[in-house]
Design an enzyme around this catalytic site. Structure first.
Site, short mmCIF file in Angstrom:
data_model
loop_
_atom_site.label_atom_id
_atom_site.label_comp_id
_atom_site.label_asym_id
_atom_site.label_seq_id
_atom_site.Cartn_x
_atom_site.Cartn_y
_atom_site.Cartn_z
N ASP A 276 -9.56 -5.27 7.90
CA ASP A 276 -8.67 -6.35 8.51
C ASP A 276 -9.51 -7.12 9.64
OD1 ASP A 276 -5.83 -4.71 7.72
OD2 ASP A 276 -7.74 -3.55 7.56
N ARG B 96 1.06 -1.28 -0.01
CA ARG B 96 0.09 0.01 -0.09
C ARG B 96 0.86 1.26 -0.18
NH1 ARG B 96 -2.45 -3.77 3.35
NH2 ARG B 96 -4.54 -4.32 2.80
N ARG C 164 -11.72 -9.62 8.34
CA ARG C 164 -10.91 -10.73 7.86
C ARG C 164 -10.61 -11.47 8.93
NH1 ARG C 164 -7.80 -6.94 3.38
NH2 ARG C 164 -9.14 -7.26 1.88
N HIS D 211 -3.45 0.48 8.63
CA HIS D 211 -4.00 -0.45 7.56
C HIS D 211 -2.97 -0.92 6.64
CE1 HIS D 211 -6.89 -2.39 4.55
NE2 HIS D 211 -6.56 -1.34 3.66
P1 NAD Z 1 -9.23 1.59 -9.72
O1 NAD Z 1 -8.06 1.75 -10.59
O2 NAD Z 1 -10.28 0.41 -10.11
O3 NAD Z 1 -10.07 3.11 -9.78
C1 NAD Z 1 -9.63 4.23 -9.11
C2 NAD Z 1 -10.43 5.27 -10.00
O4 NAD Z 1 -10.11 6.47 -9.35
C3 NAD Z 1 -10.42 5.33 -11.41
O5 NAD Z 1 -11.71 5.06 -12.00
C4 NAD Z 1 -9.86 6.66 -11.79
O6 NAD Z 1 -10.35 7.29 -12.98
C5 NAD Z 1 -10.27 7.37 -10.39
N1 NAD Z 1 -9.45 8.56 -10.00
C6 NAD Z 1 -7.95 8.59 -10.15
N2 NAD Z 1 -7.91 9.93 -9.89
C7 NAD Z 1 -8.86 10.79 -9.66
C8 NAD Z 1 -9.13 12.12 -9.44
N3 NAD Z 1 -7.97 12.80 -9.33
N4 NAD Z 1 -10.14 12.38 -9.33
C9 NAD Z 1 -11.34 11.65 -9.57
N5 NAD Z 1 -11.12 10.27 -9.79
C10 NAD Z 1 -9.91 9.89 -9.95
O7 NAD Z 1 -8.57 1.16 -8.16
P2 NAD Z 1 -9.70 0.71 -6.91
O8 NAD Z 1 -9.29 -0.58 -7.19
O9 NAD Z 1 -11.02 1.14 -7.25
O10 NAD Z 1 -9.09 1.48 -5.75
C11 NAD Z 1 -8.96 2.63 -5.33
C12 NAD Z 1 -8.34 2.76 -4.13
O11 NAD Z 1 -9.10 2.03 -2.87
C13 NAD Z 1 -6.89 2.53 -4.12
O12 NAD Z 1 -5.90 3.44 -3.42
C14 NAD Z 1 -6.87 0.98 -3.41
O13 NAD Z 1 -5.59 0.78 -2.98
C15 NAD Z 1 -7.93 1.67 -2.21
N6 NAD Z 1 -8.55 0.35 -1.67
C16 NAD Z 1 -8.69 0.58 -0.16
C17 NAD Z 1 -9.09 -0.53 0.70
C18 NAD Z 1 -9.23 -0.35 2.08
O14 NAD Z 1 -9.38 -1.12 2.88
N7 NAD Z 1 -9.11 0.92 2.63
C19 NAD Z 1 -9.29 -1.77 0.17
C20 NAD Z 1 -9.50 -1.85 -1.54
C21 NAD Z 1 -8.79 -0.86 -2.23
#
Ligand code: NAD
Length: 311
Positions: free
Chosen positions: A148, A86, A151, A175
């Site tokens: 987490d 991450r 899980r 996280h």
């Molecule tokens: P993804 O690539 O499928 O989607 C990301 C989206 O963000 C895309 O549609 C993109 O166009 C958009 N985007 C990027 N920059 C932007 C901006 N400046 N303004 C508006 N939109 C913008 O990625 P994902 O799999 O959906 O993951 C998104 C985030 O969530 C990642 O950082 C990932 O690590 C995180 N995540 C967090 C958890 C958690 O437990 N907190 C769990 C899973 C994923």
């Protein structure tokens, strides 16, 4: 309740689906820098909603339609590719957060809005979003180790043969790879975990606990290897957090918010009472000496990563 979701990739879409199914929101606004994707998601989700609850779902190519939102969920940004941590996402997502937060704040009512952060590295993003938004820490909430902890409950539930609902077991800290499993305060219903294991003749020796810790910390890596990204778990976590806020439930959730001020400020997950106003209280569970050291180290890692972005 009106909610807005920024970022409609795998995670934002799963969040939107899960939230729409709760019926908690009467209106949902979707924004992605890829406007075509956001509009298509609004259309598809609108059709799905015809089978459940009435909800107005819209998308637009600017932030004006975010006005009136009670909660803004930020799920935009780079995600982990197989093998990435991450923390590897830090620089890319500092830029994303620095782009989004000022635009959000220019269009919402700062006196009452709540921001939920999902973007990784989660805890550093919470610190950055709180600083940029200037909102009280209690109203900038990262999903933290909610996932987490889920899980952990799932794995333990299978191993102990008891419902996940009866497990009071939490993951604390980052996280991320330095997260800490709080065995010292774990309980099953009203019975301490160790007593439960003795009474049910279901031992959980140190080696088994280490295996569980490894599985919890590596769950995301395994899912990303098999599925390309993770989305269902976090979608459910966000919708649960939103329900807790909307109904002022005051449940204990391991969310991440900024504690402390100045150089000692850090965001990490602790058990917190969550209600309509966001984080209403933070609790200090019993920790073993090793857990205490690990939690302090986890906080130091988050703070060091935050300092490295120079904000
Ligand atoms: P993804 O690539 O499928 O989607 C990301 C989206 O963000 C895309 O549609 C993109 O166009 C958009 N985007 C990027 N920059 C932007 C901006 N400046 N303004 C508006 N939109 C913008 O990625 P994902 O799999 O959906 O993951 C998104 C985030 O969530 C990642 O950082 C990932 O690590 C995180 N995540 C967090 C958890 C958690 O437990 N907190 C769990 C899973 C994923």
């Amino acid at each position: 309740m009106k909610i807005a979701i920024i970022g409609l990739g795998s995670v934002g879409s799963a969040v939107a689906t899960a939230v729409a199914r709760t019926g908690v929101a009467h209106e949902m606004f979707l924004f992605d820098r890829d406007g075509v994707r956001a509009r298509a998601a609004a259309e598809d989700l609108g059709h799905a909603a015809a089978f459940s609850f009435d909800i107005k779902i819209t998308a637009a190519s600017n932030y004006r339609a975010i006005r009136g939102s009670d909660v803004v969920i930020i799920a935009a940004g780079a995600n982990q590719k197989p093998g990435e941590t991450r923390t590897d996402l830090l620089n890319a997502n500092v830029a994303v957060m620095s782009d989004i937060i000022p635009r959000v704040m220019a269009n919402v009512d700062a006196r009452r809005v709540l921001i939920i952060i999902v973007t990784n590295p989660l805890d550093v993003m919470v610190m950055l979003a709180q600083k940029l938004s200037k909102l009280p820490a209690a109203r900038v909430i990262g999903t933290g180790t909610m996932l987490d902890s889920a899980r952990l409950r799932t794995i333990l539930s299978r191993s102990l043969g008891v419902s996940t609902q009866s497990l009071n077991t939490y993951v604390l800290g980052e996280h991320g790879d330095s997260s800490v499993i709080n065995w010292a305060s774990a309980s099953v219903g009203a019975v301490a975990l160790d007593d439960f294991c003795r009474q049910t003749k279901n031992p959980l020796p140190a080696a088994a606990r280490r295996t569980i810790e490894h599985r919890v910390r590596n769950a995301a890596y395994e899912i990303i290897r098999g599925r390309g990204a993770t989305w269902d778990g976090i979608g459910a976590a966000v919708s649960d957090l939103l329900l807790c806020i909307a109904r002022d439930e005051r449940r204990i959730l391991t969310v991440s918010t900024v504690d402390g001020t100045g150089r000692s400020a850090v965001a990490m997950s602790r058990p917190r009472v969550v209600g309509a106003g966001g984080v209403m209280a933070t609790l200090s569970p019993k920790l073993s000496p090793a857990e205490s050291v690990a939690l302090r180290r986890s906080g130091q890692i988050i703070r060091k990563n935050y300092d490295s972005i120079g904000k």
